[in-house]
Design an enzyme around this catalytic site. Sequence first.
Site, PDB file in Angstrom:
ATOM      1  N   HIS A 102       0.840  -1.308   0.003  1.00 45.44           N
ATOM      2  CA  HIS A 102      -0.060  -0.057   0.125  1.00 45.44           C
ATOM      3  C   HIS A 102       0.754   1.251  -0.146  1.00 45.44           C
ATOM      4  O   HIS A 102       1.884   1.375   0.640  1.00 45.44           O
ATOM      5  CB  HIS A 102      -0.925  -0.072   1.272  1.00 45.44           C
ATOM      6  CG  HIS A 102      -1.740   1.202   1.332  1.00 45.44           C
ATOM      7  ND1 HIS A 102      -2.745   1.420   0.550  1.00 45.44           N
ATOM      8  CD2 HIS A 102      -1.449   2.465   2.017  1.00 45.44           C
ATOM      9  CE1 HIS A 102      -3.359   2.590   0.742  1.00 45.44           C
ATOM     10  NE2 HIS A 102      -2.592   3.241   1.626  1.00 45.44           N
TER      11      HIS A 102
ATOM     12  N   ASP B 158     -15.328   2.229   8.119  1.00 43.93           N
ATOM     13  CA  ASP B 158     -14.470   3.036   7.917  1.00 43.93           C
ATOM     14  C   ASP B 158     -14.915   4.262   6.849  1.00 43.93           C
ATOM     15  O   ASP B 158     -14.646   5.503   6.809  1.00 43.93           O
ATOM     16  CB  ASP B 158     -13.178   2.479   7.361  1.00 43.93           C
ATOM     17  CG  ASP B 158     -12.242   3.366   6.661  1.00 43.93           C
ATOM     18  OD1 ASP B 158     -11.598   4.104   7.541  1.00 43.93           O
ATOM     19  OD2 ASP B 158     -12.206   3.273   5.361  1.00 43.93           O
TER      20      ASP B 158
ATOM     21  N   ARG C 272     -14.759  12.309   9.367  1.00 47.26           N
ATOM     22  CA  ARG C 272     -13.560  13.156   9.634  1.00 47.26           C
ATOM     23  C   ARG C 272     -13.115  14.259   8.730  1.00 47.26           C
ATOM     24  O   ARG C 272     -12.673  15.239   9.345  1.00 47.26           O
ATOM     25  CB  ARG C 272     -12.377  12.222   9.698  1.00 47.26           C
ATOM     26  CG  ARG C 272     -12.246  11.010  10.693  1.00 47.26           C
ATOM     27  CD  ARG C 272     -11.376   9.930  10.218  1.00 47.26           C
ATOM     28  NE  ARG C 272     -10.048  10.381   9.814  1.00 47.26           N
ATOM     29  CZ  ARG C 272      -9.349   9.553   8.900  1.00 47.26           C
ATOM     30  NH1 ARG C 272      -9.931   8.527   8.435  1.00 47.26           N
ATOM     31  NH2 ARG C 272      -8.004  10.132   8.499  1.00 47.26           N
TER      32      ARG C 272
ATOM     33  N   SER D  61      -7.788   3.185   9.510  1.00 47.31           N
ATOM     34  CA  SER D  61      -8.354   3.410   8.288  1.00 47.31           C
ATOM     35  C   SER D  61      -7.662   2.761   7.116  1.00 47.31           C
ATOM     36  O   SER D  61      -8.260   1.587   6.376  1.00 47.31           O
ATOM     37  CB  SER D  61      -8.389   4.921   7.674  1.00 47.31           C
ATOM     38  OG  SER D  61      -9.252   5.110   6.661  1.00 47.31           O
TER      39      SER D  61
ATOM     40  N   LYS E 149      -8.572  -1.507   5.403  1.00 44.79           N
ATOM     41  CA  LYS E 149      -8.731  -2.116   4.221  1.00 44.79           C
ATOM     42  C   LYS E 149      -8.169  -3.160   3.749  1.00 44.79           C
ATOM     43  O   LYS E 149      -8.452  -3.947   2.979  1.00 44.79           O
ATOM     44  CB  LYS E 149      -8.856  -0.685   3.438  1.00 44.79           C
ATOM     45  CG  LYS E 149     -10.004   0.038   3.530  1.00 44.79           C
ATOM     46  CD  LYS E 149     -10.089   1.278   2.510  1.00 44.79           C
ATOM     47  CE  LYS E 149      -8.922   2.507   2.524  1.00 44.79           C
ATOM     48  NZ  LYS E 149      -9.622   3.396   3.839  1.00 44.79           N
TER      49      LYS E 149
END
Length: 430
Positions: free
Chosen positions: A79, A158, A165, A180, A184
């Site tokens: 990621h 999320d 947020r 968050s 995922k």
Amino acid sequence: MILLQKKRDGKELTTAEINFFIDGYTAGDIPDYQASALAMAIFFQDMTDSERADLTMAMVNSGDTIDLSGIEGIKVDKHSTGGVGDTTTLVLAPLVGALDIPTAKMSGRGLGHTGGTIDKLEAVKGFHVEISNEKFMEIVNRDKVAVIGQSGNLTPADKKMYALRDVTGTVNSIPLIASSIMSKKIASGADAIVLDVKTGAGAFMKTEEDAQNLAHAMVRIGNNVGRQTMAVISDMSQPLGYAIGNALEVQEAIDTLKGEGPADLTELVLTLGSQMVVLAKKADTLAEARVMLEEVMANGKALAKFKTFLRNQGGDDSVVDHPERLPQAQFKIEVPAKTTGVVANMVADEIGIAAMLLGAGRATKEDEIDLAVGLMLRKKVGEAVEAGESLVTIYANRENVADVIAKIYDNITIADSGVEPTLIHSVVTE
């Protein structure tokens, strides 16, 4: 609510309390104003490592999870926290797959500077990500690499918290960002996770200190919930590589798999790839892993794997040998340097916006991307340039690009001296 008062006063929430709150908020039983209060309490009071892990898993369990147990071997996911010209997945997936490591990736579309991984891959005629889970697993088992779009009801908690947020001033909270991202990745079925945390002008985390805090938070969450996790903190003060734009980045990925890519993109891919190889238990050390990756790049196996990857998902693999078959822009316009000197600074996110003005990215989710357009940097920070020499080539489908040229000149500084930024700031393993 006693739970809100407890967090407001800096006390630690239990697993049961966190699960109760996230379950209730997802179901609509807890209103936005109470979730806003919790987000603000977390923003000011922070969370312990166990609270962060519990929050992550509560969000994972709020929706569907993807079971990749049908794929043999250790599934390692990568990621990136995002940047400009971030072509790493296009190179990493076939490179690591060429070492028989299953690379089962779920990727999204881009919003902002440039396209996402799926947008870039769709610059290859016929390539598609709409394949069934069964077909996805079959391809990964046989050929070790596939990319599909994010689908299903993954981490709905999320999604709700993220939107909240955004409107409550709590985006920049390390525990909320970390949980968050990690929710995922974990819901997507990975056994091990490699994180590329960007820092600099083109990154979400502008300072190295913030990037360090986020990297350590995510690595600890992953390790605490049973996923081996490592991170690299890499520079995004200037765009990565030379290409910014979808078809241009596919061509740059092909060059990199041939061993002919930009030095910074190649180095980052080898650094991240080495972590993936170690976590997949195909090598004992990062140095040994790097040698293995360099070999498959040099002997053509990585490039062959890219062709197989494209072909398996309906893509025209002839673009690897004939990149001119990728979408081509109508106009090429050079942006010459106004003075002689050294490139001292390049504001990455603003250069990304220049590419977006051409149509290489989306200002809103509804925008159509023009896959052919973008920018090709001819100079990077620390490189000498003569007056009149090209700084950037604009690839456009409109003749008047005065707005793009102005944006480029405003965000590239030429001075008497300039220093090439450090690409890899640090490696985080705990």
